[in-house]
Design a protein around this motif. Structure first.
Motif, PDB file in Angstrom:
ATOM      1  N   LEU A 277       0.849  -1.185   0.000  1.00 33.89           N
ATOM      2  CA  LEU A 277       0.000   0.000   0.000  1.00 33.89           C
ATOM      3  C   LEU A 277       0.889   1.240   0.000  1.00 33.89           C
ATOM      4  N   SER A 278       0.700   2.107  -0.985  1.00 37.75           N
ATOM      5  CA  SER A 278       1.558   3.280  -1.139  1.00 37.75           C
ATOM      6  C   SER A 278       0.709   4.534  -1.256  1.00 37.75           C
ATOM      7  N   VAL A 279       0.954   5.498  -0.347  1.00 37.10           N
ATOM      8  CA  VAL A 279       0.336   6.818  -0.429  1.00 37.10           C
ATOM      9  C   VAL A 279       1.465   7.820  -0.638  1.00 37.10           C
ATOM     10  N   VAL A 280       1.436   8.546  -1.733  1.00 39.89           N
ATOM     11  CA  VAL A 280       2.561   9.419  -2.076  1.00 39.89           C
ATOM     12  C   VAL A 280       2.066  10.808  -2.471  1.00 39.89           C
TER      13      VAL A 280
ATOM     14  N   ILE B  68       1.048  -3.618  -6.072  1.00 43.96           N
ATOM     15  CA  ILE B  68       1.289  -2.359  -5.372  1.00 43.96           C
ATOM     16  C   ILE B  68       0.123  -1.431  -5.694  1.00 43.96           C
ATOM     17  N   PHE B  69      -0.643  -1.081  -4.678  1.00 47.01           N
ATOM     18  CA  PHE B  69      -1.792  -0.203  -4.857  1.00 47.01           C
ATOM     19  C   PHE B  69      -1.377   1.214  -4.432  1.00 47.01           C
ATOM     20  N   VAL B  70      -1.511   2.176  -5.357  1.00 49.50           N
ATOM     21  CA  VAL B  70      -0.962   3.511  -5.132  1.00 49.50           C
ATOM     22  C   VAL B  70      -2.063   4.567  -5.097  1.00 49.50           C
ATOM     23  N   TRP B  71      -2.033   5.374  -4.048  1.00 54.16           N
ATOM     24  CA  TRP B  71      -2.918   6.523  -3.896  1.00 54.16           C
ATOM     25  C   TRP B  71      -2.053   7.776  -3.950  1.00 54.16           C
ATOM     26  N   ASP B  72      -2.306   8.628  -4.942  1.00 55.52           N
ATOM     27  CA  ASP B  72      -1.609   9.909  -5.023  1.00 55.52           C
ATOM     28  C   ASP B  72      -2.399  10.941  -4.239  1.00 55.52           C
ATOM     29  N   ASN B  73      -1.734  11.552  -3.249  1.00 58.65           N
ATOM     30  CA  ASN B  73      -2.408  12.447  -2.316  1.00 58.65           C
ATOM     31  C   ASN B  73      -2.419  13.910  -2.786  1.00 58.65           C
ATOM     32  N   GLY B  74      -2.440  14.098  -4.117  1.00 56.66           N
ATOM     33  CA  GLY B  74      -2.576  15.446  -4.645  1.00 56.66           C
ATOM     34  C   GLY B  74      -1.288  16.027  -5.196  1.00 56.66           C
ATOM     35  N   SER B  75      -0.483  15.212  -5.868  1.00 60.98           N
ATOM     36  CA  SER B  75       0.786  15.694  -6.417  1.00 60.98           C
ATOM     37  C   SER B  75       0.566  16.746  -7.491  1.00 60.98           C
TER      38      SER B  75
ATOM     39  N   LYS C 257       2.661  -0.019   4.544  1.00 59.60           N
ATOM     40  CA  LYS C 257       3.189   1.318   4.295  1.00 59.60           C
ATOM     41  C   LYS C 257       4.430   1.209   3.424  1.00 59.60           C
ATOM     42  N   LEU C 258       4.277   1.554   2.158  1.00 61.49           N
ATOM     43  CA  LEU C 258       5.419   1.630   1.243  1.00 61.49           C
ATOM     44  C   LEU C 258       5.598   3.091   0.852  1.00 61.49           C
ATOM     45  N   ASP C 259       6.529   3.767   1.517  1.00 66.69           N
ATOM     46  CA  ASP C 259       6.792   5.166   1.187  1.00 66.69           C
ATOM     47  C   ASP C 259       7.719   5.240  -0.021  1.00 66.69           C
TER      48      ASP C 259
ATOM     49  N   ASP D 198       3.649  17.769  -9.162  1.00 66.64           N
ATOM     50  CA  ASP D 198       4.973  17.799  -9.794  1.00 66.64           C
ATOM     51  C   ASP D 198       5.166  16.712 -10.845  1.00 66.64           C
ATOM     52  N   GLY D 199       4.070  16.054 -11.252  1.00 64.76           N
ATOM     53  CA  GLY D 199       4.172  15.003 -12.251  1.00 64.76           C
ATOM     54  C   GLY D 199       4.257  13.604 -11.687  1.00 64.76           C
ATOM     55  N   THR D 200       4.185  13.460 -10.358  1.00 66.91           N
ATOM     56  CA  THR D 200       4.253  12.128  -9.730  1.00 66.91           C
ATOM     57  C   THR D 200       3.134  11.225 -10.227  1.00 66.91           C
ATOM     58  N   TRP D 201       1.913  11.737 -10.235  1.00 67.89           N
ATOM     59  CA  TRP D 201       0.758  10.925 -10.620  1.00 67.89           C
ATOM     60  C   TRP D 201       0.868  10.458 -12.059  1.00 67.89           C
ATOM     61  N   GLU D 202       1.355  11.319 -12.927  1.00 73.13           N
ATOM     62  CA  GLU D 202       1.517  10.948 -14.325  1.00 73.13           C
ATOM     63  C   GLU D 202       2.562   9.849 -14.481  1.00 73.13           C
ATOM     64  N   LYS D 203       3.620   9.900 -13.677  1.00 73.83           N
ATOM     65  CA  LYS D 203       4.642   8.851 -13.725  1.00 73.83           C
ATOM     66  C   LYS D 203       4.081   7.518 -13.215  1.00 73.83           C
ATOM     67  N   ILE D 204       3.270   7.583 -12.180  1.00 72.58           N
ATOM     68  CA  ILE D 204       2.656   6.365 -11.648  1.00 72.58           C
ATOM     69  C   ILE D 204       1.749   5.728 -12.700  1.00 72.58           C
ATOM     70  N   GLN D 205       0.955   6.546 -13.347  1.00 74.98           N
ATOM     71  CA  GLN D 205       0.062   6.033 -14.383  1.00 74.98           C
ATOM     72  C   GLN D 205       0.841   5.414 -15.545  1.00 74.98           C
ATOM     73  N   ALA D 206       1.960   6.013 -15.891  1.00 74.39           N
ATOM     74  CA  ALA D 206       2.771   5.483 -16.990  1.00 74.39           C
ATOM     75  C   ALA D 206       3.415   4.150 -16.625  1.00 74.39           C
ATOM     76  N   LEU D 207       3.597   3.901 -15.311  1.00 74.84           N
ATOM     77  CA  LEU D 207       4.217   2.662 -14.848  1.00 74.84           C
ATOM     78  C   LEU D 207       3.203   1.537 -14.629  1.00 74.84           C
ATOM     79  N   ALA D 208       1.917   1.835 -14.766  1.00 71.28           N
ATOM     80  CA  ALA D 208       0.871   0.848 -14.482  1.00 71.28           C
ATOM     81  C   ALA D 208       1.091  -0.433 -15.281  1.00 71.28           C
ATOM     82  N   ASP D 209       0.988  -1.572 -14.575  1.00 71.51           N
ATOM     83  CA  ASP D 209       1.113  -2.888 -15.216  1.00 71.51           C
ATOM     84  C   ASP D 209       0.411  -3.908 -14.341  1.00 71.51           C
ATOM     85  N   ASP D 210       0.768  -5.183 -14.452  1.00 73.06           N
ATOM     86  CA  ASP D 210       0.113  -6.225 -13.672  1.00 73.06           C
ATOM     87  C   ASP D 210       0.417  -6.101 -12.182  1.00 73.06           C
ATOM     88  N   ILE D 211       1.465  -5.380 -11.827  1.00 71.77           N
ATOM     89  CA  ILE D 211       1.846  -5.230 -10.422  1.00 71.77           C
ATOM     90  C   ILE D 211       1.449  -3.857  -9.887  1.00 71.77           C
ATOM     91  N   ILE D 212       1.795  -2.809 -10.602  1.00 72.37           N
ATOM     92  CA  ILE D 212       1.553  -1.442 -10.133  1.00 72.37           C
ATOM     93  C   ILE D 212       0.146  -0.987 -10.534  1.00 72.37           C
TER      94      ILE D 212
END
Length: 270
Positions: free
Chosen positions: A6-9, A30-37, A88-90, A39-53
């Motif tokens: 579980l990752s909140v970033v 890895i389940f990721v919650w973007d807490n309102g980035s 908690k995965l920071d 700086d482009g963090t959310w866009e990078k997370i979306q680009a990394l989406a796959d069977d794990i992320i």
């Protein structure tokens, strides 16, 4: 055995890609919650989406550790007996020990595992010697000094169907009996002058909005967090990181351990 993280970033664009790729080597999901980035963090997370992320959502509500309970409750149906949750995965955490190997050896009588934080620091001498770019991948080799004491926090919890986690607590209720060994990780909380200043500014903004604030973070300028090399250890000195003592060990007192074993053994607690 599967491991769900579980990752909140928020605003971790310099490090999020390295973090998620490293965690993908040991996590099944890895389940990721973007807490309102912003700086482009959310866009990078979306680009990394796959069977794990799995980018779950972007939601800028004031941060609390208990937000992770919502992430857990939305995905707890994935868990089966024998599985583990990294609750908690920071974005600034990189495991020195392989979580998959570490968790596989733990007897069933133990319910959760705490981490040994090896706190990496930027020193006054580093600033004098290096030009930090603000890109973690480029700057990582320059960050080698760490605090002589570690910190311990709950990180992995064994899945149980009856395990409950509400928004009132930073981790699941009746979490159980702690495994006596700590899993070691490298914590890159401070990665460049630019990143440190953004972090300090962001914390001030969070306080103003009624969000969570770590009481030990009181600095206003990035130079205030720098240390001198003479006060720290160096990663390449051959020091066994597993011997670095933890300031808080999360170990039970004998009478509490007996009571916990009894209540969990009788299935009164999950």
């Amino acid at each position: 055995m599967k491991i769900y993280a579980l990752s909140v970033v928020k605003n971790e664009a310099d490090v999020i890609e390295a973090n998620l790729k490293a965690a993908s080597k040991w996590a099944d999901k890895i389940f990721v919650w973007d807490n309102g980035s912003t700086d482009g963090t959310w866009e990078k997370i979306q680009a990394l989406a796959d069977d794990i992320i799995t980018p779950w959502k972007q939601d800028a509500r004031p941060f609390r550790d208990s937000l992770r309970s919502m992430l857990y409750n939305a995905h707890k149906h994935w868990g089966k007996p024998g599985d583990w949750w990294c609750i908690k995965l920071d974005a600034d955490e990189f495991y020195y020990d392989d979580p998959r190997q570490f968790l596989a050896k733990i007897p069933l009588k133990y319910h959760y595992v705490c981490s040994r934080y090896i706190q990496l620091m930027i020193t006054e001498e580093d600033i004098a010697e290096y030009q930090f770019t603000g890109s973690f991948e480029e700057d990582r080799e320059k960050i080698n000094y760490f605090h002589k004491l570690a910190w311990a926090e709950i990180r992995f919890v064994r899945h149980r169907d009856r395990l409950a986690w509400t928004e009132k607590t930073p981790f699941p209720e009746h979490v159980g009996i702690v495994y006596p060994e700590l899993i070691t990780m490298l914590h890159y909380q401070h990665r460049s002058p630019q990143q440190i200043q953004r972090r300090l500014t962001q914390r001030k903004e969070a306080i103003a909005k009624g969000g969570y604030h770590s009481p030990h973070i009181t600095q206003s300028h990035w130079r205030e967090v720098l240390r001198h090399r003479k006060d720290l250890y160096h990663l390449k000195e051959g020091i066994d990181l597993h011997t670095i003592p933890a300031e808080n060990k999360y170990l039970h007192q004998p009478h509490k351990l007996f009571i916990k074993r009894l209540l969990h053994g009788l299935k009164i607690l999950p």
